[in-house]
Structure formats: structure tokens, C-alpha cells
Design a protein around this motif. Sequence first.
Motif, short mmCIF file in Angstrom:
data_model
loop_
_atom_site.label_atom_id
_atom_site.label_comp_id
_atom_site.label_asym_id
_atom_site.label_seq_id
_atom_site.Cartn_x
_atom_site.Cartn_y
_atom_site.Cartn_z
N VAL A 53 -0.80 22.89 34.71
CA VAL A 53 0.32 24.68 34.87
C VAL A 53 0.88 24.55 33.24
CG1 VAL A 53 2.73 24.80 35.64
CG2 VAL A 53 1.37 23.32 37.05
N VAL A 54 1.13 24.10 32.24
CA VAL A 54 1.05 24.36 30.78
C VAL A 54 -0.04 25.41 30.59
CG1 VAL A 54 2.06 23.66 28.60
CG2 VAL A 54 2.95 22.13 30.57
N GLU A 55 -1.01 24.85 30.52
CA GLU A 55 -2.20 25.84 30.03
C GLU A 55 -1.94 27.14 31.12
OE1 GLU A 55 -5.42 22.23 28.68
OE2 GLU A 55 -4.77 22.92 31.50
N ILE A 56 -1.88 27.40 32.07
CA ILE A 56 -1.87 28.04 32.81
C ILE A 56 -1.01 29.06 32.09
CG2 ILE A 56 -1.36 29.73 35.42
CD1 ILE A 56 -3.17 27.16 36.45
N VAL A 57 0.08 28.68 32.66
CA VAL A 57 1.47 29.65 31.15
C VAL A 57 0.94 30.52 29.79
CG1 VAL A 57 4.06 29.60 30.69
CG2 VAL A 57 2.94 28.85 33.44
#
Length: 208
Positions: A3-7
Motif C-alpha cells: 500500500v505504501v509503495e502504491i501511494v
Amino acid sequence: MTVVEIVDQVTAWAQKEICDKVRLKMPPKNDKDSDSAGYDYTMVTPTAFSLFIPSKEKLPPAVLSPIPSLCVRILEGEDSLTDKSGGITLEFCLCTWNPGIHGQDILFPDEKDHSIVHQWTGAEAEAYYQRHYEGWRDAWNWVDVTLRALESHLDINGIEIDQSAGIKFYPMKEQEAIPDFYPFWFACVQFGVRRPLVRNIPSYQHLL
């Protein structure tokens, strides 16, 4: 992809494809008297932030102001255990500032070639300011830029845009009402992305 990478990836993409395409008014440091002559401003490239917009004292060194800006927010997410895929609903919150017409906003056609326009300059132009409530157009013109960027890409830095989810755009609301934050203007764009799920389950390690 986490999720952090996507954001992080979406925020970097939004900076390049949405923020860097426009220049908008930045409020002056002393933004108290919005009716005085000479109420000035600076044109800047908006900044894309992840999840929240920092206050002035917490801005990165290269960022002059928290507004204008685009904030990438997570609204919800869902992982499917049957088809090994997940989805995240994201929102771009666009924030602009425009209290009225400044002298440098006024353009005059060239005397010889009317297809060419010139910006009003000089002491009189610098002192000119007329308050009005048409600044909302900045936010919604920027929404159009955002929609064109999303609708012309199938993915964001390798992250698949969920075409079946469509794209929604709307004014920001508080308790189902549209608040008045003049001279700040807000609009939102919502869309979804898909991601493959790769899980390393400890109880299955002996089978791998």
C-alpha cells in the motif's frame, strides 16, 4: 506491491502528470487583508503530497506553500483471496487559492496582432486588485487536467488503473454540505487501482 509503495508511486506520478502541467496562485505570507490595493501573489507549480497536507512550518525545503497542492488519499481497499488481487480506491484532493482579479491577471490584445495578448504591467497593475468569487474556476479547470491525465493512461507507474470503477469528481464536502472556505477552493477526483497479491504464508513454506 505494498500500500505504501502504491501511494508513493501515485504521488510521484501526480506531481509529473498533473501538478507540473499547471501554474496557480500562491497566497502571500501575510494573508490577512484580502481587500487592500497591491494584494499580491506568486504563480507556482503545485505540489503533490501523500495522505495529508503539511502545515507551513513542516513543509519540505523546496516547497514554498502548502497551497496550491494535490493530496493523494486512500479512501478504502479490498483484497480478494480467490483471484489473488486487490484494489484500492484513491482520491485526489485539489486545493487552490484565488481571492479575485489582480492586475497581472488582466491581458490586453496586441495592437497589431489580436491573436497575441500582453499582460498588464507597471505600478498601476501592481496596485490593482478586485475581490470576487470566481476563483473556483482554478480548482475545476485543474480537475479537467486531472481527468485528462487519468483517462489517457491505463496504468500509473506500472499500477493498473481500474477501468471498471470509473472516475468520480465532486466538490469537497463536510457533513454532506459544501463548505465555503473563500479564498481557498477544493475539488476531488476519485478512482481505483488494482494490484496483484503475493503472499508468503509460513505454513506453506515446506511445499515451496
